[in-house]
Design an enzyme around this catalytic site. Structure first.
Site, PDB file in Angstrom:
ATOM      1  N   ASP A 244      42.975  43.898  20.342  1.00 13.03           N
ATOM      2  CA  ASP A 244      42.144  44.043  19.593  1.00 13.03           C
ATOM      3  C   ASP A 244      40.765  43.770  20.757  1.00 13.03           C
ATOM      4  O   ASP A 244      39.384  44.128  20.703  1.00 13.03           O
ATOM      5  CB  ASP A 244      41.647  43.350  18.437  1.00 13.03           C
ATOM      6  CG  ASP A 244      40.198  43.565  17.633  1.00 13.03           C
ATOM      7  OD1 ASP A 244      39.829  44.604  18.212  1.00 13.03           O
ATOM      8  OD2 ASP A 244      39.017  42.454  17.317  1.00 13.03           O
TER       9      ASP A 244
ATOM     10  N   HIS B 227      37.096  45.409  19.665  1.00 13.53           N
ATOM     11  CA  HIS B 227      37.095  43.856  18.991  1.00 13.53           C
ATOM     12  C   HIS B 227      36.168  44.169  17.697  1.00 13.53           C
ATOM     13  O   HIS B 227      34.990  43.800  17.553  1.00 13.53           O
ATOM     14  CB  HIS B 227      36.277  43.735  20.569  1.00 13.53           C
ATOM     15  CG  HIS B 227      35.647  42.442  19.767  1.00 13.53           C
ATOM     16  ND1 HIS B 227      35.845  41.555  21.157  1.00 13.53           N
ATOM     17  CD2 HIS B 227      35.967  40.884  19.649  1.00 13.53           C
ATOM     18  CE1 HIS B 227      35.174  39.672  20.624  1.00 13.53           C
ATOM     19  NE2 HIS B 227      35.692  40.408  19.524  1.00 13.53           N
TER      20      HIS B 227
ATOM     21  N   LYS C 165      41.387  27.755  12.535  1.00 14.61           N
ATOM     22  CA  LYS C 165      41.130  28.459  11.121  1.00 14.61           C
ATOM     23  C   LYS C 165      41.127  29.888  11.378  1.00 14.61           C
ATOM     24  O   LYS C 165      41.868  30.237  10.174  1.00 14.61           O
ATOM     25  CB  LYS C 165      39.541  28.519  11.163  1.00 14.61           C
ATOM     26  CG  LYS C 165      38.630  27.338  10.761  1.00 14.61           C
ATOM     27  CD  LYS C 165      37.520  27.305  10.612  1.00 14.61           C
ATOM     28  CE  LYS C 165      37.258  27.167  12.653  1.00 14.61           C
ATOM     29  NZ  LYS C 165      37.146  26.215  13.239  1.00 14.61           N
TER      30      LYS C 165
ATOM     31  N   GLU D 146      36.607  43.777  28.283  1.00 15.38           N
ATOM     32  CA  GLU D 146      35.832  43.787  27.457  1.00 15.38           C
ATOM     33  C   GLU D 146      34.319  43.817  28.141  1.00 15.38           C
ATOM     34  O   GLU D 146      32.911  44.609  27.282  1.00 15.38           O
ATOM     35  CB  GLU D 146      35.946  43.113  26.301  1.00 15.38           C
ATOM     36  CG  GLU D 146      36.426  43.647  25.217  1.00 15.38           C
ATOM     37  CD  GLU D 146      36.838  43.083  24.351  1.00 15.38           C
ATOM     38  OE1 GLU D 146      35.486  42.690  23.474  1.00 15.38           O
ATOM     39  OE2 GLU D 146      36.666  41.668  24.305  1.00 15.38           O
TER      40      GLU D 146
ATOM     41  N   THR E 106      43.957  39.302  19.240  1.00 13.87           N
ATOM     42  CA  THR E 106      43.297  39.151  18.844  1.00 13.87           C
ATOM     43  C   THR E 106      41.832  38.191  19.220  1.00 13.87           C
ATOM     44  O   THR E 106      40.732  38.333  18.094  1.00 13.87           O
ATOM     45  CB  THR E 106      42.760  39.630  17.182  1.00 13.87           C
ATOM     46  OG1 THR E 106      43.009  38.580  16.692  1.00 13.87           O
ATOM     47  CG2 THR E 106      43.338  40.863  16.386  1.00 13.87           C
ATOM     48  N   SER E 107      42.328  37.180  20.037  1.00 12.56           N
ATOM     49  CA  SER E 107      41.289  36.472  20.282  1.00 12.56           C
ATOM     50  C   SER E 107      40.596  36.565  22.200  1.00 12.56           C
ATOM     51  O   SER E 107      39.517  37.173  21.111  1.00 12.56           O
ATOM     52  CB  SER E 107      42.084  35.708  20.291  1.00 12.56           C
ATOM     53  OG  SER E 107      41.892  33.910  20.524  1.00 12.56           O
ATOM     54  N   ARG E 108      40.949  36.790  22.493  1.00  6.51           N
ATOM     55  CA  ARG E 108      40.084  37.488  23.927  1.00  6.51           C
ATOM     56  C   ARG E 108      40.761  37.475  24.520  1.00  6.51           C
ATOM     57  O   ARG E 108      42.077  37.547  24.828  1.00  6.51           O
ATOM     58  CB  ARG E 108      39.179  35.871  24.655  1.00  6.51           C
ATOM     59  CG  ARG E 108      38.205  34.875  23.481  1.00  6.51           C
ATOM     60  CD  ARG E 108      36.876  36.262  23.849  1.00  6.51           C
ATOM     61  NE  ARG E 108      36.450  35.807  23.424  1.00  6.51           N
ATOM     62  CZ  ARG E 108      36.073  35.647  21.927  1.00  6.51           C
ATOM     63  NH1 ARG E 108      36.693  36.587  20.687  1.00  6.51           N
ATOM     64  NH2 ARG E 108      34.790  35.347  20.962  1.00  6.51           N
TER      65      ARG E 108
ATOM     66  N   ASP F 245      50.807  23.948  19.492  1.00 10.42           N
ATOM     67  CA  ASP F 245      48.882  24.041  19.658  1.00 10.42           C
ATOM     68  C   ASP F 245      49.142  22.391  19.999  1.00 10.42           C
ATOM     69  O   ASP F 245      49.884  21.628  19.342  1.00 10.42           O
ATOM     70  CB  ASP F 245      48.965  24.297  17.843  1.00 10.42           C
ATOM     71  CG  ASP F 245      46.221  24.150  18.060  1.00 10.42           C
ATOM     72  OD1 ASP F 245      46.041  23.442  18.822  1.00 10.42           O
ATOM     73  OD2 ASP F 245      45.552  25.272  17.647  1.00 10.42           O
TER      74      ASP F 245
END
Ligand code: NAI
Length: 328
Positions: free
Chosen positions: A257, A294, A155, A262, A231-233, A175
């Site tokens: 991010d 984040h 998404k 974290e 920006t994922s993990r 992917d």
């Protein structure tokens, strides 16, 4: 049913309070404290708890929640790599989440980071504020007609692919499950994506397979002058290797991010010792790196969708119905 919220921020409370009257069977109790095995044991008279991506929803926490009579864990986020689903199932606890609440929110932030590091907005902002209008060192590169490599075209990756396409970029993707809705994306192997991309944006989940996907081996295959955005993990990137790559001038810019430390709440703890030795602090010392906290999900639209789906999930559970967002 009473739901105890963990790690509640004022913006969470505001968006849940706006709609809670529509759910008369649900009572919301907001706690600022983060979820951990210790704080889980303080839960009282709550059949459900609501946690976030930063929460420790590991085995010990889940066992403590079971002892307190909790039957439902509502994740008010999409990612769930911090949840021990096996332990939840064993303890008879249902886990639900909010999948894809606003992919555009995250993708737009990913592009904001890419643009900011490329066009050196962070440097220009500070310079002009100090009355320095010099352009020295601010040269960027056009994204137009360059190649964007999207790793994980679900998404959020699809939303990022559409944004890059709109910029006039050639978009390539990696992917295992190509997205049939993206006819403008050319699917390639990971190695080919690394070698061809001028912008690489990470949008796959953190799994055993993707842990440290970006490491010295993969960085060595990247083009000199690439922009990397995550920006994922945080765990997708091996920070030490990223730092080495930055020092070798592989990257035009890096926008993060999310970062490995974290989960240790480095910044929330504000312990100088941790800060001094943290790899995040080392990353911040590079002028071509921008780190945000984040916040990619943080838009009005996303918060609204999160509160709506979370309370719908709780209601479905209460009514014994399926919502399609169950994780176990
Ligand atoms: P999604 O499930 O729609 O898409 C993930 C895609 O990654 C899928 O197409 C899947 O096939 C692919 N994938 C899985 N393993 C892969 C691998 N080894 N290599 C390449 N692709 C792989 O998930 P969605 O909603 O797009 O979210 C992606 C990630 O974004 C989440 O897992 C979460 O970690 C992160 N996220 C970050 C937020 C933030 O505020 N920074 C907010 C929301 C999500």
């Amino acid at each position: 049913m009473r739901i105890t919220f963990f790690a509640t921020k004022s913006y969470d409370k505001d968006s849940f309070d706006q709609i809670k009257e529509e759910y008369p069977d649900l009572e919301l109790e907001y706690w600022e404290t983060e979820l951990s095995p210790k704080t889980a044991s303080y839960v009282k008279d709550s059949e459900a708890i609501c946690a976030f991506v930063s929460s420790d929803v590991g085995t010990k926490t889940i066992e403590a929640l079971k002892d307190r009579g909790v039957k439902l864990i509502l994740m008010r986020c999409a990612g769930f790599n911090n949840v021990d689903l096996e332990a939840a199932t064993r303890c008879g606890i249902q886990v639900m989440r909010v999948p894809g609440y606003s992919p555009e929110a995250v993708a737009e932030h990913a592009m904001a980071l890419a643009l900011a590091v490329n066009r050196k907005i962070h440097k220009a902002y500070i310079r002009v504020r100090e009355n320095n209008f010099s352009l020295q060192g601010l040269t960027g590169a056009n994204f137009y007609e360059k190649t964007a490599g999207i790793i994980g075209t679900g998404k959020i990756g699809a939303a990022m692919a559409r944004i890059c396409h709109g910029f006039g970029m050639k978009v390539i993707g990696y992917d295992q499950y190509p997205n049939p809705g993206l006819d403008f994306v050319e699917y390639v192997t990971l190695d080919e994506l690394l070698g061809r991309s001028d912008l690489i944006s990470l949008h796959c989940p953190l799994t055993e397979e993707t842990h440290h996907l970006i490491c010295s081996d993969t960085i060595a295959k990247m083009k000199q002058g690439v922009v990397l955005v995550n920006t994922s993990r945080g765990g997708l990137v091996k920070t030490e290797d990223l730092i080495a790559g930055i020092r070798e001038h592989i990257f035009l810019g890096v926008g993060l991010d999310v970062y490995e430390e974290e989960t240790q709440n480095v910044y929330e703890n504000r312990e100088d010792d941790i800060l001094m030795h943290s790899t995040t602090a080392r990353l911040l010392s590079f002028p071509n790196v921008i780190v945000t906290s984040h916040q990619a999900f943080l838009t009005e639209e996303a918060l609204h969708a999160i509160s709506r789906v979370t309370l719908d999930n709780a209601k479905a559970f209460l009514d014994g119905k399926k919502s399609g967002t169950e994780l176990n």
